[in-house]
Design a protein around this motif. Sequence first.
Motif, PDB file in Angstrom:
ATOM      1  N   ASP A 261       0.858  -1.185   0.000  1.00  9.93           N
ATOM      2  CA  ASP A 261       0.000   0.000   0.000  1.00  9.93           C
ATOM      3  C   ASP A 261       0.894   1.234   0.000  1.00  9.93           C
ATOM      4  O   ASP A 261       2.123   1.135  -0.097  1.00  9.93           O
ATOM      5  CB  ASP A 261      -0.998  -0.011   1.176  1.00  9.93           C
ATOM      6  CG  ASP A 261      -0.347   0.251   2.533  1.00  9.93           C
ATOM      7  OD1 ASP A 261       0.879   0.500   2.593  1.00  9.93           O
ATOM      8  OD2 ASP A 261      -1.067   0.207   3.547  1.00  9.93           O
ATOM      9  N   ASP A 262       0.295   2.418   0.107  1.00  7.66           N
ATOM     10  CA  ASP A 262       1.078   3.650   0.017  1.00  7.66           C
ATOM     11  C   ASP A 262       1.570   4.134   1.383  1.00  7.66           C
ATOM     12  O   ASP A 262       2.037   5.260   1.525  1.00  7.66           O
ATOM     13  CB  ASP A 262       0.283   4.752  -0.678  1.00  7.66           C
ATOM     14  CG  ASP A 262      -1.019   5.099   0.044  1.00  7.66           C
ATOM     15  OD1 ASP A 262      -1.310   4.466   1.090  1.00  7.66           O
ATOM     16  OD2 ASP A 262      -1.734   5.998  -0.439  1.00  7.66           O
ATOM     17  N   ARG A 263       1.466   3.276   2.428  1.00  2.67           N
ATOM     18  CA  ARG A 263       1.928   3.642   3.769  1.00  2.67           C
ATOM     19  C   ARG A 263       2.900   2.596   4.338  1.00  2.67           C
ATOM     20  O   ARG A 263       2.966   2.354   5.517  1.00  2.67           O
ATOM     21  CB  ARG A 263       0.734   3.841   4.701  1.00  2.67           C
ATOM     22  CG  ARG A 263      -0.140   5.028   4.307  1.00  2.67           C
ATOM     23  CD  ARG A 263      -1.226   5.317   5.342  1.00  2.67           C
ATOM     24  NE  ARG A 263      -2.153   4.192   5.475  1.00  2.67           N
ATOM     25  CZ  ARG A 263      -2.331   3.525   6.608  1.00  2.67           C
ATOM     26  NH1 ARG A 263      -1.639   3.830   7.687  1.00  2.67           N
ATOM     27  NH2 ARG A 263      -3.206   2.527   6.653  1.00  2.67           N
ATOM     28  N   LEU A 264       3.639   1.998   3.429  1.00  2.00           N
ATOM     29  CA  LEU A 264       4.738   1.093   3.775  1.00  2.00           C
ATOM     30  C   LEU A 264       4.282  -0.169   4.510  1.00  2.00           C
ATOM     31  O   LEU A 264       4.937  -0.634   5.440  1.00  2.00           O
ATOM     32  CB  LEU A 264       5.812   1.815   4.594  1.00  2.00           C
ATOM     33  CG  LEU A 264       6.617   2.867   3.820  1.00  2.00           C
ATOM     34  CD1 LEU A 264       7.620   3.554   4.727  1.00  2.00           C
ATOM     35  CD2 LEU A 264       7.348   2.237   2.639  1.00  2.00           C
ATOM     36  N   LEU A 265       3.157  -0.719   4.080  1.00  2.00           N
ATOM     37  CA  LEU A 265       2.792  -2.072   4.479  1.00  2.00           C
ATOM     38  C   LEU A 265       3.572  -3.024   3.583  1.00  2.00           C
ATOM     39  O   LEU A 265       3.532  -2.901   2.354  1.00  2.00           O
ATOM     40  CB  LEU A 265       1.290  -2.299   4.316  1.00  2.00           C
ATOM     41  CG  LEU A 265       0.765  -3.644   4.807  1.00  2.00           C
ATOM     42  CD1 LEU A 265       0.810  -3.728   6.318  1.00  2.00           C
ATOM     43  CD2 LEU A 265      -0.672  -3.873   4.298  1.00  2.00           C
ATOM     44  N   VAL A 266       4.297  -3.966   4.186  1.00  2.00           N
ATOM     45  CA  VAL A 266       5.228  -4.806   3.431  1.00  2.00           C
ATOM     46  C   VAL A 266       4.873  -6.270   3.610  1.00  2.00           C
ATOM     47  O   VAL A 266       4.590  -6.740   4.732  1.00  2.00           O
ATOM     48  CB  VAL A 266       6.682  -4.566   3.892  1.00  2.00           C
ATOM     49  CG1 VAL A 266       7.655  -5.360   3.023  1.00  2.00           C
ATOM     50  CG2 VAL A 266       7.025  -3.085   3.843  1.00  2.00           C
ATOM     51  N   ALA A 267       4.885  -7.001   2.512  1.00  2.00           N
ATOM     52  CA  ALA A 267       4.641  -8.437   2.554  1.00  2.00           C
ATOM     53  C   ALA A 267       5.863  -9.166   3.115  1.00  2.00           C
ATOM     54  O   ALA A 267       7.000  -8.867   2.760  1.00  2.00           O
ATOM     55  CB  ALA A 267       4.331  -8.955   1.154  1.00  2.00           C
ATOM     56  N   CYS A 268       5.591 -10.140   3.981  1.00  2.00           N
ATOM     57  CA  CYS A 268       6.653 -10.946   4.583  1.00  2.00           C
ATOM     58  C   CYS A 268       6.377 -12.418   4.328  1.00  2.00           C
ATOM     59  O   CYS A 268       5.476 -12.775   3.563  1.00  2.00           O
ATOM     60  CB  CYS A 268       6.736 -10.666   6.091  1.00  2.00           C
ATOM     61  SG  CYS A 268       6.943  -8.923   6.512  1.00  2.00           S
ATOM     62  N   GLY A 269       7.133 -13.291   4.945  1.00  2.00           N
ATOM     63  CA  GLY A 269       6.974 -14.718   4.724  1.00  2.00           C
ATOM     64  C   GLY A 269       5.655 -15.253   5.240  1.00  2.00           C
ATOM     65  O   GLY A 269       5.018 -14.661   6.125  1.00  2.00           O
ATOM     66  N   ASN A 270       5.217 -16.348   4.671  1.00  2.00           N
ATOM     67  CA  ASN A 270       3.984 -17.039   5.067  1.00  2.00           C
ATOM     68  C   ASN A 270       2.739 -16.161   4.934  1.00  2.00           C
ATOM     69  O   ASN A 270       1.757 -16.349   5.659  1.00  2.00           O
ATOM     70  CB  ASN A 270       4.077 -17.553   6.512  1.00  2.00           C
ATOM     71  CG  ASN A 270       5.189 -18.560   6.697  1.00  2.00           C
ATOM     72  OD1 ASN A 270       5.670 -19.161   5.735  1.00  2.00           O
ATOM     73  ND2 ASN A 270       5.609 -18.751   7.938  1.00  2.00           N
TER      74      ASN A 270
END
Length: 311
Positions: A261-270
Amino acid sequence: MRLAFMGTPDFAVPALRALHQAGHDIVTVYSQPPRPAGRGKKLRPSPVQVAAEELGIPVRTPLSLRRNTEEHAFFRDLKLDAAVVAAYGLILPVEMLDAPARGCLNIHASLLPRWRGAAPIQAAILAGDHESGVTIMQMDAGLDTGAMLLRDHVALTAHTTATTLHDDLAAMGGRLIVDVLNRPAFPGTPQPETGVTYVQRLSREDGRIDWTRPAADIDRQVRALTPWPGTFTTLGEQVIKIGAVSLTSDTTRATAGMVVDDRLLVACGNGTTLRITRLQRPGRGMMEAADFLRGQAVAPGTRLGVETPGD
């Protein structure tokens, strides 16, 4: 009680001050030599040396104690009741361990034998331990293997950082060592043979974020390694320091490391996610994510942690 105190970083300062306030006769302080620091690389004395000089206690800063027979003789001739060691950073040879009448006591920042070695505060957070603490230990020739004299613990929460735990344990160490020295004898309990873990010195590379790990692991990494050695990732060709993150309940199928998203939500493992809340670009100070994004937008779909040649 006639004492020598041996320590170097901020962690050891509360213990030194507590012993001084308790009225012990601290005849000398040992600390590691001043090191170059700052832009000018001027020699800077350790926090313990600074505190000792403020208290009017003589300070010795040998480069090494191994085979340093002159220092061994000086230490023996002090006729100490005990020596107190807290994160000194040099290994004491047997000649010095055996010199004080009641031996050398170590203030160790873990519930021994859980974390022996160089970075017990960070290790406890990284491992997701539910508690940490301080052990006052009678030193022997091994690495954090001596008998335990006194322990106390503190709960670790989802918000515990290396900074907050460091400060809590430093204060605890000062209280416990005064308690031990007030006792007429130092009866010890041998450490258990099980549950022993050794932790090595941390390096900068320990702070590199692997976005394929679950968000909870990355959260602990950031809390454990900030401010030192610091956690970081890459954003294009920039190395970005990560100062704080927050876990979310959001899930995603996005590739690990992708901004979703545009507020630095980042995908991680699992399929887990976290939000970066404090970060720092090269040459700037640490800032809140909103302030960072006002100066440098990070569009959804941007991939963090993609290595560049030579990184």
